[in-house]
Design a protein around this motif. Structure first.
Motif, PDB file in Angstrom:
ATOM      1  N   ARG A 100       0.679  -1.392   0.155  1.00  0.00           N
ATOM      2  CA  ARG A 100      -0.050  -0.006  -0.048  1.00  0.00           C
ATOM      3  C   ARG A 100       0.871   1.356   0.064  1.00  0.00           C
ATOM      4  NH1 ARG A 100      -2.449  -0.603   6.317  1.00  0.00           N
ATOM      5  NH2 ARG A 100      -0.360   0.004   7.240  1.00  0.00           N
ATOM      6  N   ASP A 101       2.036   1.183   0.443  1.00  0.00           N
ATOM      7  CA  ASP A 101       3.167   2.265   0.369  1.00  0.00           C
ATOM      8  C   ASP A 101       3.856   2.548  -0.870  1.00  0.00           C
ATOM      9  OD1 ASP A 101       2.392   2.619   3.307  1.00  0.00           O
ATOM     10  OD2 ASP A 101       4.122   1.659   3.869  1.00  0.00           O
ATOM     11  N   LEU A 102       3.532   1.751  -1.731  1.00  0.00           N
ATOM     12  CA  LEU A 102       4.205   1.629  -3.175  1.00  0.00           C
ATOM     13  C   LEU A 102       3.265   2.091  -4.282  1.00  0.00           C
ATOM     14  CD1 LEU A 102       6.170  -1.679  -3.149  1.00  0.00           C
ATOM     15  CD2 LEU A 102       7.007   0.643  -2.579  1.00  0.00           C
ATOM     16  N   GLY A 103       3.807   2.947  -4.925  1.00  0.00           N
ATOM     17  CA  GLY A 103       3.052   3.313  -6.395  1.00  0.00           C
ATOM     18  C   GLY A 103       3.089   2.274  -7.339  1.00  0.00           C
ATOM     19  N   LYS A 104       2.178   2.481  -8.306  1.00  0.00           N
ATOM     20  CA  LYS A 104       2.315   1.156  -9.374  1.00  0.00           C
ATOM     21  C   LYS A 104       3.566   0.693  -9.907  1.00  0.00           C
ATOM     22  CE  LYS A 104      -2.643   2.003 -10.496  1.00  0.00           C
ATOM     23  NZ  LYS A 104      -3.587   2.581 -11.714  1.00  0.00           N
ATOM     24  N   LEU A 105       4.465   1.934 -10.435  1.00  0.00           N
ATOM     25  CA  LEU A 105       5.524   1.438 -10.914  1.00  0.00           C
ATOM     26  C   LEU A 105       6.721   0.828  -9.995  1.00  0.00           C
ATOM     27  CD1 LEU A 105       7.264   1.798 -13.389  1.00  0.00           C
ATOM     28  CD2 LEU A 105       8.180   4.033 -12.620  1.00  0.00           C
ATOM     29  N   HIS A 106       6.560   1.211  -8.722  1.00  0.00           N
ATOM     30  CA  HIS A 106       7.598   0.642  -7.688  1.00  0.00           C
ATOM     31  C   HIS A 106       7.084  -0.708  -7.180  1.00  0.00           C
ATOM     32  CE1 HIS A 106       8.880   4.752  -7.639  1.00  0.00           C
ATOM     33  NE2 HIS A 106      10.010   4.347  -6.992  1.00  0.00           N
ATOM     34  N   ARG A 107       5.729  -0.846  -7.179  1.00  0.00           N
ATOM     35  CA  ARG A 107       5.236  -2.234  -6.967  1.00  0.00           C
ATOM     36  C   ARG A 107       5.350  -3.324  -8.038  1.00  0.00           C
ATOM     37  NH1 ARG A 107      -0.478  -1.272  -6.745  1.00  0.00           N
ATOM     38  NH2 ARG A 107      -0.116  -0.199  -4.894  1.00  0.00           N
ATOM     39  N   ALA A 108       5.324  -2.906  -9.416  1.00  0.00           N
ATOM     40  CA  ALA A 108       5.656  -3.668 -10.499  1.00  0.00           C
ATOM     41  C   ALA A 108       7.246  -4.270 -10.459  1.00  0.00           C
ATOM     42  CB  ALA A 108       5.331  -3.221 -11.746  1.00  0.00           C
ATOM     43  N   ALA A 109       8.139  -3.263 -10.158  1.00  0.00           N
ATOM     44  CA  ALA A 109       9.439  -3.571 -10.019  1.00  0.00           C
ATOM     45  C   ALA A 109       9.666  -4.456  -8.726  1.00  0.00           C
ATOM     46  CB  ALA A 109      10.400  -2.294  -9.858  1.00  0.00           C
ATOM     47  N   ALA A 110       9.270  -4.257  -7.696  1.00  0.00           N
ATOM     48  CA  ALA A 110       9.271  -4.996  -6.422  1.00  0.00           C
ATOM     49  C   ALA A 110       8.778  -6.382  -6.391  1.00  0.00           C
ATOM     50  CB  ALA A 110       8.692  -4.255  -5.311  1.00  0.00           C
ATOM     51  N   THR A 111       7.866  -6.444  -7.274  1.00  0.00           N
ATOM     52  CA  THR A 111       7.290  -8.015  -7.623  1.00  0.00           C
ATOM     53  C   THR A 111       7.470  -8.825  -8.613  1.00  0.00           C
ATOM     54  OG1 THR A 111       5.214  -7.008  -8.624  1.00  0.00           O
ATOM     55  CG2 THR A 111       5.079  -7.235  -5.979  1.00  0.00           C
ATOM     56  N   GLY A 112       8.377  -7.872  -9.401  1.00  0.00           N
ATOM     57  CA  GLY A 112       8.811  -8.486 -10.705  1.00  0.00           C
ATOM     58  C   GLY A 112       7.878  -8.725 -11.773  1.00  0.00           C
ATOM     59  N   ASP A 113       7.026  -7.732 -11.883  1.00  0.00           N
ATOM     60  CA  ASP A 113       5.950  -7.993 -12.828  1.00  0.00           C
ATOM     61  C   ASP A 113       6.509  -7.115 -14.392  1.00  0.00           C
ATOM     62  OD1 ASP A 113       3.561  -7.880 -14.581  1.00  0.00           O
ATOM     63  OD2 ASP A 113       2.280  -7.503 -12.796  1.00  0.00           O
ATOM     64  N   LEU A 114       7.110  -7.747 -14.937  1.00  0.00           N
ATOM     65  CA  LEU A 114       7.579  -7.130 -16.264  1.00  0.00           C
ATOM     66  C   LEU A 114       6.802  -6.542 -17.170  1.00  0.00           C
ATOM     67  CD1 LEU A 114      10.141  -6.185 -17.764  1.00  0.00           C
ATOM     68  CD2 LEU A 114      10.054  -8.509 -18.775  1.00  0.00           C
ATOM     69  N   GLY A 115       5.507  -7.129 -17.317  1.00  0.00           N
ATOM     70  CA  GLY A 115       4.362  -6.919 -18.177  1.00  0.00           C
ATOM     71  C   GLY A 115       3.848  -5.367 -17.923  1.00  0.00           C
ATOM     72  N   LYS A 116       3.705  -5.207 -16.410  1.00  0.00           N
ATOM     73  CA  LYS A 116       2.992  -4.076 -15.813  1.00  0.00           C
ATOM     74  C   LYS A 116       4.110  -3.125 -16.126  1.00  0.00           C
ATOM     75  CE  LYS A 116      -0.241  -1.944 -13.635  1.00  0.00           C
ATOM     76  NZ  LYS A 116      -1.687  -1.796 -14.133  1.00  0.00           N
ATOM     77  N   LEU A 117       5.259  -3.353 -15.593  1.00  0.00           N
ATOM     78  CA  LEU A 117       6.357  -2.393 -15.524  1.00  0.00           C
ATOM     79  C   LEU A 117       6.464  -1.667 -17.277  1.00  0.00           C
ATOM     80  CD1 LEU A 117       8.927  -1.260 -13.841  1.00  0.00           C
ATOM     81  CD2 LEU A 117      10.314  -2.662 -15.431  1.00  0.00           C
ATOM     82  N   GLN A 118       6.422  -2.337 -18.129  1.00  0.00           N
ATOM     83  CA  GLN A 118       6.520  -2.182 -19.526  1.00  0.00           C
ATOM     84  C   GLN A 118       5.392  -1.038 -19.722  1.00  0.00           C
ATOM     85  OE1 GLN A 118       6.979  -5.948 -21.225  1.00  0.00           O
ATOM     86  NE2 GLN A 118       9.176  -5.804 -21.384  1.00  0.00           N
ATOM     87  N   GLN A 119       4.103  -1.698 -19.481  1.00  0.00           N
ATOM     88  CA  GLN A 119       2.874  -0.747 -19.539  1.00  0.00           C
ATOM     89  C   GLN A 119       3.095   0.673 -18.966  1.00  0.00           C
ATOM     90  OE1 GLN A 119      -0.533  -2.691 -18.428  1.00  0.00           O
ATOM     91  NE2 GLN A 119      -1.852  -0.739 -18.607  1.00  0.00           N
ATOM     92  N   LEU A 120       3.720   0.608 -17.708  1.00  0.00           N
ATOM     93  CA  LEU A 120       3.594   1.943 -16.884  1.00  0.00           C
ATOM     94  C   LEU A 120       4.745   2.659 -17.398  1.00  0.00           C
ATOM     95  CD1 LEU A 120       3.257   0.449 -13.368  1.00  0.00           C
ATOM     96  CD2 LEU A 120       1.451   1.925 -14.540  1.00  0.00           C
ATOM     97  N   LEU A 121       5.812   2.214 -18.061  1.00  0.00           N
ATOM     98  CA  LEU A 121       6.922   3.301 -18.387  1.00  0.00           C
ATOM     99  C   LEU A 121       6.717   3.899 -19.736  1.00  0.00           C
ATOM    100  CD1 LEU A 121      10.116   1.107 -17.545  1.00  0.00           C
ATOM    101  CD2 LEU A 121       9.169   3.102 -16.328  1.00  0.00           C
ATOM    102  N   ARG A 122       5.706   3.438 -20.556  1.00  0.00           N
ATOM    103  CA  ARG A 122       5.170   4.060 -21.600  1.00  0.00           C
ATOM    104  C   ARG A 122       4.780   5.648 -21.234  1.00  0.00           C
ATOM    105  NH1 ARG A 122       0.936  -0.305 -23.665  1.00  0.00           N
ATOM    106  NH2 ARG A 122       2.591  -1.937 -24.052  1.00  0.00           N
ATOM    107  N   LYS A 123       4.374   5.885 -19.832  1.00  0.00           N
ATOM    108  CA  LYS A 123       3.957   7.168 -19.502  1.00  0.00           C
ATOM    109  C   LYS A 123       4.676   7.776 -18.439  1.00  0.00           C
ATOM    110  CE  LYS A 123      -0.857   6.832 -21.238  1.00  0.00           C
ATOM    111  NZ  LYS A 123      -2.223   6.641 -20.929  1.00  0.00           N
ATOM    112  N   GLN A 124       5.409   6.858 -17.593  1.00  0.00           N
ATOM    113  CA  GLN A 124       6.149   7.164 -16.360  1.00  0.00           C
ATOM    114  C   GLN A 124       7.729   7.198 -16.419  1.00  0.00           C
ATOM    115  OE1 GLN A 124       4.622   5.872 -12.769  1.00  0.00           O
ATOM    116  NE2 GLN A 124       2.557   5.085 -13.802  1.00  0.00           N
ATOM    117  N   ASP A 125       8.178   7.996 -15.674  1.00  0.00           N
ATOM    118  CA  ASP A 125       9.830   8.179 -15.680  1.00  0.00           C
ATOM    119  C   ASP A 125      10.320   6.904 -14.976  1.00  0.00           C
ATOM    120  OD1 ASP A 125      12.437   8.787 -15.662  1.00  0.00           O
ATOM    121  OD2 ASP A 125      12.145  10.555 -14.314  1.00  0.00           O
TER     122      ASP A 125
END
Length: 312
Positions: A35-60
């Motif tokens: 709950r303390d992590l944003g979506k991008l950090h959560r994806a990185a911490a959990t190893g969700d590469l697909g979600k990370l790739q999706q989020l990085l289209r709009k986020q730094d």
């Protein structure tokens, strides 16, 4: 071990520090709550590469959370190599530091994520970044201990004699943690056996204060100086006594005497060390192989090689 960081006995004028605040300890992993992590950090911490790739289209990719951690920090701490690789491919910054001034490389080392650490080093991560206590990644590797990580760091120009805020080098910390293999490795790689901390204490003094005979032997084989004095005028022999190892202190005293005395002989114009004269051991009142009498078992007698100046 850690005897150097808190003596039970005091000698007038001898600094009696508490346990070093600069010693890297703990598993190193971040205590994360989703709950303390944003979506991008959560994806990185959990190893969700697909979600990370999706989020990085709009986020730094260098986005910071409230602890100043980047997604790369979290991926490294949790060993998600595919995330680390993708972030690097997307030109993320490798040396940004969190609230403890620790870089992603330091987190990878601290959490023993070797593949992540190697990948970061291969892409230019700085091995000499220092944290809030001036520890480098090599300090962490020395404390764990992890020789393979230490090899990687040194191959990428890590400073083998870097000092943290207390003046402790990776070698000193390896001795403090009683990691003999790491001590031998660092010395073989050229670590300074004469390095001194803020109180002018040497690695030999650290080993002597903890009664670590095997480490003392190794340090003396690499030329450690028994005559060196700290800011209070204390030697390694004094540290052995202060640590409660009076027998060891006496042995160090005898060793120092034997090293400085030379015995002329017809075949040796420069004189012969007393190590070459077994009869002298008896003259000095020293019984080789005598049982340990110190406060802790395991402090065996120091054995000398006939005709040499080192322990075996």
């Amino acid at each position: 071990m850690k005897k150097i960081f808190g003596f039970g006995k005091k000698k007038k004028g001898l600094p009696s520090p508490s346990k070093s605040a600069s010693l890297p300890v703990g598993s190193g992993g971040y205590g994360l709550r989703e709950r303390d992590l944003g979506k991008l950090h959560r994806a990185a911490a959990t190893g969700d590469l697909g979600k990370l790739q999706q989020l990085l289209r709009k986020q730094d990719s260098n986005q910071l959370d409230k602890e100043n951690r980047t997604p790369l920090h979290l991926a490294c701490a949790n060993g998600h190599l595919d995330i680390v690789s993708y972030l690097i491919e997307n030109k993320c910054k490798l040396n940004l530091c969190d609230n403890d001034s620790r870089s992603p490389l330091m987190k990878a080392v601290q959490c023993q994520q070797e593949k992540c650490a190697t990948l970061l080093l291969e892409h230019g991560a700085d091995p000499n970044v220092v944290d809030v206590n001036c520890n480098t990644a090599l300090h962490f590797a020395a404390c764990i201990p992890n020789i393979s990580l230490a090899i990687e760091l040194l191959e990428h120009d890590a400073d083998i004699d870097a000092q943290n805020k207390d003046g402790h080098t990776p070698l000193t910390l390896a001795i403090t943690e009683n990691h003999q293999g790491m001590v031998e490795f660092l010395l073989q790689k050229g670590a300074d056996v004469h390095a001194v901390d803020k109180s002018k204490r040497t690695p030999l003094m650290v080993a002597a204060s903890g009664g670590e005979l095997s480490l003392i032997k190794i340090l003396l084989e690499h030329g450690a100086d028994l005559s060196h004095k700290d800011v209070s005028g204390c030697t390694a022999e004094d540290y052995a006594h202060l640590g409660g190892y009076s027998g060891l202190g006496k042995q160090l005293s005898e060793y120092a005497r034997w090293k400085t005395v030379e015995k002329p002989s017809p075949g040796n114009k420069k004189g012969m060390s007393v190590f070459s004269s077994p009869d002298r051991f008896g003259d000095l009142g020293y019984a080789l192989g005598a049982p340990a009498t110190d406060k802790e078992a395991g402090i065996d007698s120091l054995l000398f090689l006939t005709g040499s100046e080192k322990f075996q």
